[in-house]
Design a protein around this motif. Structure first.
Motif, PDB file in Angstrom:
ATOM      1  N   ARG A 267       0.833  -1.204   0.000  1.00 52.80           N
ATOM      2  CA  ARG A 267       0.000   0.000   0.000  1.00 52.80           C
ATOM      3  C   ARG A 267       0.874   1.264   0.000  1.00 52.80           C
ATOM      4  N   LYS A 268       1.931   1.267   0.830  1.00 53.73           N
ATOM      5  CA  LYS A 268       2.827   2.429   0.874  1.00 53.73           C
ATOM      6  C   LYS A 268       3.519   2.630  -0.474  1.00 53.73           C
ATOM      7  N   ARG A 269       3.939   1.530  -1.075  1.00 49.92           N
ATOM      8  CA  ARG A 269       4.634   1.628  -2.355  1.00 49.92           C
ATOM      9  C   ARG A 269       3.707   2.177  -3.437  1.00 49.92           C
ATOM     10  N   LEU A 270       2.466   1.708  -3.451  1.00 49.87           N
ATOM     11  CA  LEU A 270       1.498   2.207  -4.415  1.00 49.87           C
ATOM     12  C   LEU A 270       1.187   3.687  -4.183  1.00 49.87           C
ATOM     13  N   GLU A 271       1.136   4.098  -2.923  1.00 47.97           N
ATOM     14  CA  GLU A 271       0.908   5.506  -2.613  1.00 47.97           C
ATOM     15  C   GLU A 271       2.052   6.363  -3.135  1.00 47.97           C
ATOM     16  N   ARG A 272       3.300   5.890  -2.945  1.00 50.55           N
ATOM     17  CA  ARG A 272       4.459   6.642  -3.452  1.00 50.55           C
ATOM     18  C   ARG A 272       4.389   6.752  -4.975  1.00 50.55           C
ATOM     19  N   MET A 273       4.047   5.666  -5.650  1.00 52.66           N
ATOM     20  CA  MET A 273       3.944   5.679  -7.112  1.00 52.66           C
ATOM     21  C   MET A 273       2.873   6.658  -7.570  1.00 52.66           C
ATOM     22  N   LYS A 274       1.731   6.647  -6.898  1.00 55.77           N
ATOM     23  CA  LYS A 274       0.645   7.542  -7.308  1.00 55.77           C
ATOM     24  C   LYS A 274       0.983   9.001  -7.002  1.00 55.77           C
ATOM     25  N   LYS A 275       1.728   9.245  -5.917  1.00 58.57           N
ATOM     26  CA  LYS A 275       2.146  10.609  -5.613  1.00 58.57           C
ATOM     27  C   LYS A 275       3.145  11.097  -6.660  1.00 58.57           C
ATOM     28  N   PHE A 276       4.024  10.205  -7.105  1.00 61.14           N
ATOM     29  CA  PHE A 276       4.970  10.587  -8.156  1.00 61.14           C
ATOM     30  C   PHE A 276       4.216  10.883  -9.447  1.00 61.14           C
ATOM     31  N   ASP A 277       3.248  10.025  -9.775  1.00 63.63           N
ATOM     32  CA  ASP A 277       2.422  10.266 -10.971  1.00 63.63           C
ATOM     33  C   ASP A 277       1.670  11.591 -10.851  1.00 63.63           C
ATOM     34  N   GLN A 278       1.184  11.877  -9.644  1.00 63.77           N
ATOM     35  CA  GLN A 278       0.460  13.124  -9.408  1.00 63.77           C
ATOM     36  C   GLN A 278       1.381  14.321  -9.612  1.00 63.77           C
ATOM     37  N   ALA A 279       2.624  14.212  -9.116  1.00 60.19           N
ATOM     38  CA  ALA A 279       3.587  15.301  -9.288  1.00 60.19           C
ATOM     39  C   ALA A 279       3.903  15.514 -10.760  1.00 60.19           C
ATOM     40  N   THR A 280       4.081  14.419 -11.499  1.00 60.70           N
ATOM     41  CA  THR A 280       4.362  14.514 -12.933  1.00 60.70           C
ATOM     42  C   THR A 280       3.201  15.173 -13.665  1.00 60.70           C
ATOM     43  N   GLN A 281       1.985  14.781 -13.303  1.00 61.24           N
ATOM     44  CA  GLN A 281       0.793  15.365 -13.922  1.00 61.24           C
ATOM     45  C   GLN A 281       0.717  16.866 -13.618  1.00 61.24           C
ATOM     46  N   ALA A 282       1.044  17.234 -12.393  1.00 62.83           N
ATOM     47  CA  ALA A 282       1.026  18.655 -12.017  1.00 62.83           C
ATOM     48  C   ALA A 282       2.047  19.441 -12.848  1.00 62.83           C
ATOM     49  N   GLN A 283       3.257  18.890 -12.986  1.00 65.79           N
ATOM     50  CA  GLN A 283       4.286  19.576 -13.784  1.00 65.79           C
ATOM     51  C   GLN A 283       3.803  19.789 -15.212  1.00 65.79           C
ATOM     52  N   GLU A 284       3.242  18.741 -15.816  1.00 68.31           N
ATOM     53  CA  GLU A 284       2.807  18.821 -17.209  1.00 68.31           C
ATOM     54  C   GLU A 284       1.683  19.839 -17.387  1.00 68.31           C
ATOM     55  N   LYS A 285       0.722  19.837 -16.462  1.00 65.56           N
ATOM     56  CA  LYS A 285      -0.415  20.744 -16.594  1.00 65.56           C
ATOM     57  C   LYS A 285      -0.007  22.196 -16.330  1.00 65.56           C
ATOM     58  N   VAL A 286       0.872  22.400 -15.359  1.00 70.15           N
ATOM     59  CA  VAL A 286       1.347  23.759 -15.088  1.00 70.15           C
ATOM     60  C   VAL A 286       2.145  24.271 -16.281  1.00 70.15           C
ATOM     61  N   LEU A 287       2.964  23.411 -16.868  1.00 67.25           N
ATOM     62  CA  LEU A 287       3.739  23.813 -18.043  1.00 67.25           C
ATOM     63  C   LEU A 287       2.822  24.205 -19.190  1.00 67.25           C
ATOM     64  N   ASP A 288       1.767  23.422 -19.410  1.00 71.06           N
ATOM     65  CA  ASP A 288       0.814  23.763 -20.478  1.00 71.06           C
ATOM     66  C   ASP A 288       0.185  25.130 -20.232  1.00 71.06           C
ATOM     67  N   GLU A 289      -0.183  25.414 -18.984  1.00 72.48           N
ATOM     68  CA  GLU A 289      -0.788  26.705 -18.665  1.00 72.48           C
ATOM     69  C   GLU A 289       0.225  27.844 -18.813  1.00 72.48           C
ATOM     70  N   LEU A 290       1.469  27.575 -18.439  1.00 70.69           N
ATOM     71  CA  LEU A 290       2.517  28.585 -18.565  1.00 70.69           C
ATOM     72  C   LEU A 290       2.730  28.956 -20.035  1.00 70.69           C
ATOM     73  N   ILE A 291       2.746  27.942 -20.903  1.00 65.50           N
ATOM     74  CA  ILE A 291       2.949  28.186 -22.334  1.00 65.50           C
ATOM     75  C   ILE A 291       1.820  29.060 -22.890  1.00 65.50           C
ATOM     76  N   LYS A 292       0.606  28.846 -22.392  1.00 64.05           N
ATOM     77  CA  LYS A 292      -0.530  29.658 -22.849  1.00 64.05           C
ATOM     78  C   LYS A 292      -0.373  31.135 -22.455  1.00 64.05           C
ATOM     79  N   LEU A 293       0.330  31.395 -21.360  1.00 62.08           N
ATOM     80  CA  LEU A 293       0.456  32.765 -20.849  1.00 62.08           C
ATOM     81  C   LEU A 293       1.473  33.595 -21.619  1.00 62.08           C
ATOM     82  N   VAL A 294       2.442  32.921 -22.283  1.00 61.96           N
ATOM     83  CA  VAL A 294       3.572  33.636 -22.876  1.00 61.96           C
ATOM     84  C   VAL A 294       3.476  33.595 -24.396  1.00 61.96           C
ATOM     85  N   GLU A 295       3.578  34.764 -25.006  1.00 58.74           N
ATOM     86  CA  GLU A 295       3.610  34.833 -26.467  1.00 58.74           C
ATOM     87  C   GLU A 295       5.050  34.586 -26.922  1.00 58.74           C
TER      88      GLU A 295
END
Length: 450
Positions: A267-295
């Motif tokens: 259970r702990k290992r799966l939680e760590r994996m999902k938290k890492f996936d969550q962090a990766t998803q956050a990075q990707e989504k924030v990057l997409d939003e950042l690109i939209k802000l800059v011409e």
């Protein structure tokens, strides 16, 4: 030397450079010396031919051409540095005037890194998946572990789903056995779907020594894509036996003494994996939003080169390793050549924009890269490349790629800075803290590299 800069568009400039002839003296001397070593003139030792003789015998024009070719890179670099430009790629140089003893004039057109305005990015807000590990997730993980410790034993009965059969195969097309259509002693798990369509139905119910014939479309080889008549001979049937899910299994498969300890660790290992996936998803989504802000103005030549590089790497490296060509790859992906080209261009544009934006943030936020951070990044890159850290480090140094690695780390840290300033929430609306999962920007580095 005098130089002037004309802006052609936000990503391209024309430099006009005038060089007094005396500044060509060092290059002229080098040109005479080089020609001296390459030619022979009767009455003179090689390397000792006077300049006036070289001019008479081979022409002053040849010397000037050699000198100008030697000097141009130096004068171009000086003009670039004086104008404080960041060039992208090689310039297109045109010599506009060359007066012997008086003046050298030339122009150089080159793409440059555009000047970007980075707006306030603290208002970025994204939603990511929640970290939730269910009992079903834990049990599935344990079943996968249990499957790895399965044993097999021969049985004297008809084969059924889940059994492993050892088979000999013979494929015919138009009644002729294919040269590469014979295979012997192949182990196949019934129901896995990892061989030929139709084989499951053919071997199910057969005992060792049984034979069946079925029709299937070949997935590879000389007759790939053609319908073949396949004869299958079962030479052995083995059953797979899974260990009991108990304390003994926990001791066999892990460092834990009890099944409950193993279950808690899963259970702990799966939680760590999902938290890492969550962090990766956050990075990707924030990057997409950042690109939209800059011409970001797009240098067309740089974009064209990036598209061609990506296409070349796909065709000649990735697909080649899989035994595919581009046409077959597009068929598998269900894409037309036009759709593929459009998608490749979109990916290349995003990659260029990402680098420009994050490099600008590196400068704006004064992001620095320490030796320890660079070493850690090098270790990760070495691992992903399949090389030892020493081999990878040597290749990086010899290839002059250290600044590239420093840039990757810096861009990862820049993206981590943006994510820290943004608001990240999970599906339930709770604010997500990513600090523990990404203290050194490792996930951000992976995102920017991708």
């Amino acid at each position: 030397m005098k130089s002037a800069v004309e802006t052609l568009n936000p990503t391209r400039v024309r430099l006009t450079v005038e060089v007094p002839f005396e500044e060509l003296k060092a290059s002229l001397d080098a040109a005479y010396k080089k020609i001296n070593q390459q030619v022979t003139v009767k009455g003179f030792r090689q390397g000792k031919i006077p300049a006036r003789v070289i001019d008479q015998r081979f022409g002053r024009g040849a010397v000037l051409e050699e000198a100008v070719n030697d000097a141009l890179p130096k004068f171009y670099t000086e003009a670039i540095n004086e104008a404080e430009l960041n060039p992208l790629g090689q310039p297109e140089v045109d010599i506009t005037e060359l007066k012997d003893g008086e003046l050298l004039s030339f122009t150089a057109e080159v793409d440059i890194r555009p000047t970007l305005e980075i707006p306030d990015y603290s208002g970025i807000e994204v939603t990511v998946d929640s970290v939730e590990v269910t009992d079903e997730d834990v049990e599935k993980s344990l079943e996968q572990l249990r499957d790895r410790f399965a044993t097999t034993s021969p049985v004297e009965r008809a084969a059924a789903e889940g059994d492993i059969v050892t088979v000999d195969l013979e494929a015919k097309v138009d009644g002729e056995v294919l040269e590469d259509g014979v295979a012997k002693g192949v182990d196949y798990t019934i129901g896995s779907g990892q061989l030929l369509d139709g084989i499951d139905e053919a071997v199910t119910g057969l005992e060792a020594g049984g034979t069946a014939t079925f029709t299937s479309e070949l997935k590879g080889g000389s007759a790939e894509g053609k319908e073949a008549e396949v004869k299958v001979d079962v030479t052995a049937v083995k059953s797979r036996e899974l260990p009991e899910l108990d304390d003994d299994f926990a001791q066999l498969a892990s460092e834990f003494d009890t099944l409950e300890e193993l279950r808690a660790d899963s259970r702990k290992r799966l939680e760590r994996m999902k938290k890492f996936d969550q962090a990766t998803q956050a990075q990707e989504k924030v990057l997409d939003e950042l690109i939209k802000l800059v011409e970001v103005p797009m240098p067309e030549k740089l974009l064209e080169d990036e598209v061609n590089t990506r296409k070349h790497n796909l065709e000649h490296h990735q697909l080649g390793q899989m035994g595919l060509d581009l046409a077959k790859y597009l068929e598998i992906q269900g894409k037309s050549a036009e759709e593929f080209d459009a998608e490749l261009k979109e990916q290349a544009e995003k990659g260029i924009k990402t680098q420009f934006i994050l490099d600008e943030i590196v400068n704006k936020e004064k992001v620095s890269v320490g030796q320890e951070e660079l070493t850690e990044h090098l270790m990760r890159r070495a691992q992903s490349s399949g090389m030892s850290p020493d081999q990878f480090a040597q290749a990086v140094v010899e290839g002059g790629q250290v600044p590239m690695l420093v840039g990757e780390v810096a861009r990862g840290k820049a993206l981590a800075t943006v994510v820290e300033a943004a608001t990240v929430k999970d599906a339930s609306g709770e604010v997500v803290s990513l600090d523990d999962e990404d203290e050194d920007g490792e996930t951000a580095e992976a995102t920017t590299e991708a």
